[in-house]
Design a protein around this motif. Sequence first.
Motif, PDB file in Angstrom:
ATOM      1  N   ILE A 177      51.221  -3.911  -0.623  1.00  0.00           N
ATOM      2  CA  ILE A 177      52.131  -2.852  -1.092  1.00  0.00           C
ATOM      3  C   ILE A 177      52.971  -3.434  -2.234  1.00  0.00           C
ATOM      4  CG2 ILE A 177      54.049  -1.316  -0.479  1.00  0.00           C
ATOM      5  CD1 ILE A 177      51.372  -0.590   0.893  1.00  0.00           C
ATOM      6  N   PRO A 178      52.923  -2.825  -3.435  1.00  0.00           N
ATOM      7  CA  PRO A 178      53.670  -3.376  -4.567  1.00  0.00           C
ATOM      8  C   PRO A 178      55.171  -3.448  -4.304  1.00  0.00           C
ATOM      9  CG  PRO A 178      52.130  -1.677  -5.304  1.00  0.00           C
ATOM     10  CD  PRO A 178      52.148  -1.636  -3.808  1.00  0.00           C
ATOM     11  N   ASP A 179      55.786  -4.508  -4.798  1.00  0.00           N
ATOM     12  CA  ASP A 179      57.246  -4.626  -4.726  1.00  0.00           C
ATOM     13  C   ASP A 179      57.879  -3.454  -5.463  1.00  0.00           C
ATOM     14  OD1 ASP A 179      56.985  -7.009  -3.358  1.00  0.00           O
ATOM     15  OD2 ASP A 179      57.203  -8.262  -5.149  1.00  0.00           O
TER      16      ASP A 179
ATOM     17  N   LYS B 298      59.495   5.700  -6.637  1.00  0.00           N
ATOM     18  CA  LYS B 298      58.287   4.904  -6.857  1.00  0.00           C
ATOM     19  C   LYS B 298      57.405   4.980  -5.614  1.00  0.00           C
ATOM     20  CE  LYS B 298      60.578   1.815 -10.069  1.00  0.00           C
ATOM     21  NZ  LYS B 298      61.186   0.478 -10.230  1.00  0.00           N
ATOM     22  N   ILE B 299      56.172   5.430  -5.816  1.00  0.00           N
ATOM     23  CA  ILE B 299      55.268   5.715  -4.709  1.00  0.00           C
ATOM     24  C   ILE B 299      54.024   4.843  -4.788  1.00  0.00           C
ATOM     25  CG2 ILE B 299      53.777   7.516  -3.691  1.00  0.00           C
ATOM     26  CD1 ILE B 299      55.876   9.562  -4.684  1.00  0.00           C
ATOM     27  N   THR B 300      53.587   4.351  -3.640  1.00  0.00           N
ATOM     28  CA  THR B 300      52.282   3.700  -3.526  1.00  0.00           C
ATOM     29  C   THR B 300      51.392   4.605  -2.684  1.00  0.00           C
ATOM     30  OG1 THR B 300      53.116   1.441  -3.739  1.00  0.00           O
ATOM     31  CG2 THR B 300      51.012   1.715  -2.605  1.00  0.00           C
ATOM     32  N   VAL B 301      50.194   4.871  -3.193  1.00  0.00           N
ATOM     33  CA  VAL B 301      49.227   5.715  -2.488  1.00  0.00           C
ATOM     34  C   VAL B 301      48.180   4.821  -1.835  1.00  0.00           C
ATOM     35  CG1 VAL B 301      47.467   7.516  -2.718  1.00  0.00           C
ATOM     36  CG2 VAL B 301      49.565   7.644  -4.081  1.00  0.00           C
TER      37      VAL B 301
ATOM     38  N   PRO C 221      61.855   1.627   1.297  1.00  0.00           N
ATOM     39  CA  PRO C 221      63.079   2.181   1.887  1.00  0.00           C
ATOM     40  C   PRO C 221      62.877   3.514   2.609  1.00  0.00           C
ATOM     41  CG  PRO C 221      63.551   1.323  -0.299  1.00  0.00           C
ATOM     42  CD  PRO C 221      62.064   1.230  -0.102  1.00  0.00           C
ATOM     43  N   LEU C 222      61.985   4.381   2.092  1.00  0.00           N
ATOM     44  CA  LEU C 222      61.728   5.670   2.748  1.00  0.00           C
ATOM     45  C   LEU C 222      60.557   5.592   3.729  1.00  0.00           C
ATOM     46  CD1 LEU C 222      62.281   8.247  -0.140  1.00  0.00           C
ATOM     47  CD2 LEU C 222      63.844   7.610   1.702  1.00  0.00           C
TER      48      LEU C 222
END
Length: 197
Positions: free
Chosen positions: A63-65, A2-5, A88-89
């Motif tokens: 930043i979304p959970d 799961k990525i947030t841009v 986490p990353l």
Amino acid sequence: MKITVVGSRYFGSAALDAILAEGGNVIGVVVPTADDRLKSAAEQKGIPVTVQADPKVVPASEIPDGTDLIVTAHSHARVTAEAVAKAPLGGVGYHPSLLPRHRGIAAVEWTVKEGDAIAGGTIYHLADKMDAGAIAMQDWCFVRKGETARELWERALAPLGLKLIGRLVRHANQHGSIPSLPQDEQFATRAPKIKDA
């Protein structure tokens, strides 16, 4: 994955497409202004968008959970340590130079100004010090004689960045991790904004 841009404009929008093409699950997009091109692109794809309360800072609350990885693409905002720690990353960004050379907002302009024969791009880990985080991936290109910064960006460095972003997402999906090689500080140079003559 799961990525947030976090990003803006053409490059942010193109990076979003590159991430989706590699199977990245983009769960949120963060933009500096309500009229940004990346905001429109995300909304067309049904991706939730957050407009930054302060265009210079991205706090953890934006930043979304559930975010595994933050990817910045043409963002001039500082993603706080708390925001990076939420994923986490962690977080990565694309910088259009061969870091640690040309750290700063005008990397492409300084590449041309310094007469560099070789340019490049770096995916780096977000850190407290600007453009100083560990290197995840790099690639290079030649600089044409007489080429302007804009020409170099459009011809080589923007496409290179999109390729590296795609490769990074592919690696993260396959390995559940991101490469990390510390920058060699002895080669660090600054690329501050160049004042108009």
